[in-house]
Design an enzyme around this catalytic site. Structure first.
Site, PDB file in Angstrom:
ATOM      1  CD  GLU A 130      -3.713  -6.258   2.459  1.00  0.00           C
ATOM      2  OE1 GLU A 130      -4.559  -5.681   3.169  1.00  0.00           O
ATOM      3  OE2 GLU A 130      -2.504  -6.008   2.495  1.00  0.00           O
ATOM      4  CD  GLU A 150      -2.942  -1.156   2.318  1.00  0.00           C
ATOM      5  OE1 GLU A 150      -2.621  -0.618   3.382  1.00  0.00           O
ATOM      6  OE2 GLU A 150      -4.029  -1.720   2.166  1.00  0.00           O
TER       7      GLU A 150
HETATM    8  C1  BG6 Z   1      -4.253  -3.324   4.875  1.00  0.00           C
HETATM    9  C2  BG6 Z   1      -2.878  -3.717   5.317  1.00  0.00           C
HETATM   10  O1  BG6 Z   1      -4.358  -1.939   4.902  1.00  0.00           O
HETATM   11  O2  BG6 Z   1      -5.349  -3.687   5.630  1.00  0.00           O
HETATM   12  C3  BG6 Z   1      -2.836  -4.907   6.268  1.00  0.00           C
HETATM   13  O3  BG6 Z   1      -2.031  -3.961   4.223  1.00  0.00           O
HETATM   14  C4  BG6 Z   1      -3.972  -4.789   7.235  1.00  0.00           C
HETATM   15  O4  BG6 Z   1      -1.579  -4.925   6.885  1.00  0.00           O
HETATM   16  C5  BG6 Z   1      -5.287  -4.829   6.464  1.00  0.00           C
HETATM   17  O5  BG6 Z   1      -3.961  -5.739   8.245  1.00  0.00           O
HETATM   18  C6  BG6 Z   1      -6.519  -4.807   7.322  1.00  0.00           C
HETATM   19  O6  BG6 Z   1      -6.470  -3.740   8.220  1.00  0.00           O
HETATM   20  P1  BG6 Z   1      -6.633  -3.968   9.774  1.00  0.00           P
HETATM   21  O7  BG6 Z   1      -6.344  -2.677  10.384  1.00  0.00           O
HETATM   22  O8  BG6 Z   1      -8.042  -4.390   9.946  1.00  0.00           O
HETATM   23  O9  BG6 Z   1      -5.662  -5.025  10.160  1.00  0.00           O
END
Ligand code: BG6
Length: 480
Positions: A373, A181
């Site tokens: 993701e 990101e």
């Molecule tokens: C993304 C990141 O922004 O979101 C991850 O690359 C992160 O590292 C994921 O875990 C989900 O966000 P969170 O804050 O719910 O863990």
């Protein structure tokens, strides 16, 4: 079973980051990373304070120090991923395992040996690793001594680290991502860029100069990787935020365009090899003058093989956000979209946004895309099942099902999608809040926000659902 619309070699899997699951934060020579001193996570929950809480040393309330102990349990966990049928596993290498302070000349052999074992274990099951080189894990020493990516010297240290791991794993890893990101440095400069200057004192000039250093480092990694192994597939990784206007007012449309440009900027440079004109105008109007060192322009021309992105939410924008009085909007700004529901953490849920962003990126770049993701953070309740403890996580299945159906729509629109890795296939520590109760996994991990728990792993209902999706190459998504 119905014919699948997903390509034959579609890469199904899950995505993780070292600092959120490995634990063993100080074992086998590992140095500290920025994560080891941010016990509350990297994105402050209180919008009045824009800086994360940073401690002088690691503190016992920081769940990331132990994570879910993947460092010692990777064999068990990889076996579970294999049981689900994973074709790919996204993971990161913790930079501070390889170069504990970050500026050493020689790497830490024990750190390198750990990832050899992980890659070998994945290979046993035919699972392709997809490796993020820097996932919010800048060595703490580089943050404190050099102010992270605000310093140009980071390019040299990153290049040394990247060269080391490319050489070491050139026959074990084919898919690489340069920075997780990369656009998030605009929102979370410490977590994303290791920049210790408090947000209120960080000038736009310094922030965008740091961005420039990361963009040059990313292109340098792509250049190096292709030299070391021409078979490497190297991608950039951006936080995708399809952006909607609140109304048809042209001023709202313009606000959308300007907001979106700050994200496109990152993928445009990676895919087109140069700074776009709209950002030059923004720099001019904001008295930002980026210092290009000799050779930077040529380095930026080393463009990526594919574009990867995380997708959790869309953003709604208006030229007059204060009129909507909706508080924070979505986590990355904007105003609340009245047409969408939200997760327990206020992240607005928008499956169609995923189809839109896939089409958008593909139209813009004509490069293969990788969704690296996507997922739902939710509070799970462990219950007794026929085969032991489990979680009836129909809400997670529903979320993923809706998003995957939109991936299918985009495939039918003609978009080239390499694969899909859900975030956190096994419960791990949250990046924004550092909680364990924000669970994403198909596999439940018995560890809690107070640090208690046996670390035992249990299969949730979604585990079996995803296994069927993969086994049918997506065809099961279309059955009742
Ligand atoms: C993304 C990141 O922004 O979101 C991850 O690359 C992160 O590292 C994921 O875990 C989900 O966000 P969170 O804050 O719910 O863990």
């Amino acid at each position: 079973m119905t014919q699948s619309i997903f390509p034959k070699n579609f890469l199904w899997g899950g995505a993780t980051a070292a600092n959120q699951l490995e634990g063993a934060y100080n074992q086998d020579g590992k140095g500290l990373s920025v994560q080891d001193v941010t016990p509350n996570g990297g994105v402050p929950a209180n919008s009045a304070d824009k800086n994360p809480r940073i401690t002088d040393y690691p503190t016992s309330d920081n769940l990331k120090l132990e994570g879910i102990d993947f460092y010692h349990r990777y064999k068990e966990d990889i076996a579970l991923f294999a049981e689900m049928g994973f074709k790919v596993f996204r993971m990161s290498i913790a930079w501070s395992r390889i170069f504990p302070k970050g500026d050493e000349l020689e790497p830490n052999e024990a750190g390198l040996a750990f990832y050899d074992k992980v890659f070998d274990e994945l290979a046993k099951y035919g699972i392709e690793p997809l490796v993020t080189l820097s996932h919010y894990e800048t060595p703490l020493y580089l943050a404190r001594t050099y102010n992270g990516w605000a310093s140009r010297e980071l390019i040299t240290f990153y290049e040394r680290y990247v060269r080391t791991v490319f050489m070491r794993y050139k026959d074990k890893v084919k898919y690489w991502l340069t920075f997780n990101e990369i656009n998030s440095v605009l929102h979370a400069p410490f977590m994303s860029g290791g920049i210790v200057t408090p947000v209120e004192n960080l000038s736009k000039q310094d922030l965008y100069q740091a961005v420039h250093h990361e963009l040059v480092a990313s292109a340098l990694a792509t250049k190096l990787g292709h030299e070391i192994n021409p078979e490497f597939k190297i991608g950039c990784m951006v936080l995708a935020m399809p952006t909607y206007a609140m109304t048809a007012n042209p001023l709202d449309q313009l606000a959308v365009r300007q907001f979106a440009n700050h994200n496109y900027f990152f993928s445009d440079v990676h895919a087109r090899g140069k700074y776009p004109n709209y950002i030059k105008r923004y720099f001019k109007e904001n008295d930002i003058s980026i210092e290009f060192a000799e050779g930077d322009e040529e380095i930026l021309q080393h463009t990526v093989d594919f574009i990867s992105f995380s997708y959790y939410m869309s953003v709604a924008q208006a030229h007059n956000p204060e009129d909507y009085n909706t508080g924070r909007g979505n986590i990355m700004g904007g105003v609340t979209n009245p047409y969408l529901s939200a997760s327990e953490w206020g992240w607005q849920i928008d499956p169609i946004g995923l189809r839109l962003v896939l089409n958008d990126f593909y139209d813009r770049y004509q490069l293969p895309l990788f969704i690296v993701e996507n997922g739902l953070g939710a509070k799970d309740v462990l219950v007794d099942g026929a085969d032991g403890p489990t979680v009836e996580d129909d809400y997670r299945i529903d979320y993923l099902q809706q998003h995957l159906i939109q991936v299918g729509e985009a495939l039918q629109d003609g978009v080239d999608v390499l694969g899909y890795t859900t975030w956190g296939p096994i419960d791990l520590v949250s990046a924004s809040t550092a909680e364990l109760s924000k669970r994403y996994g198909f596999i439940y991990v018995d560890r809690h926000d107070d640090g208690s728990g046996s670390l035992a792993r249990y299969k949730k209902k979604s585990f079996y659902w995803y296994k069927t999706v993969i086994a049918s190459n997506g065809a099961s998504l279309y059955q009742d």
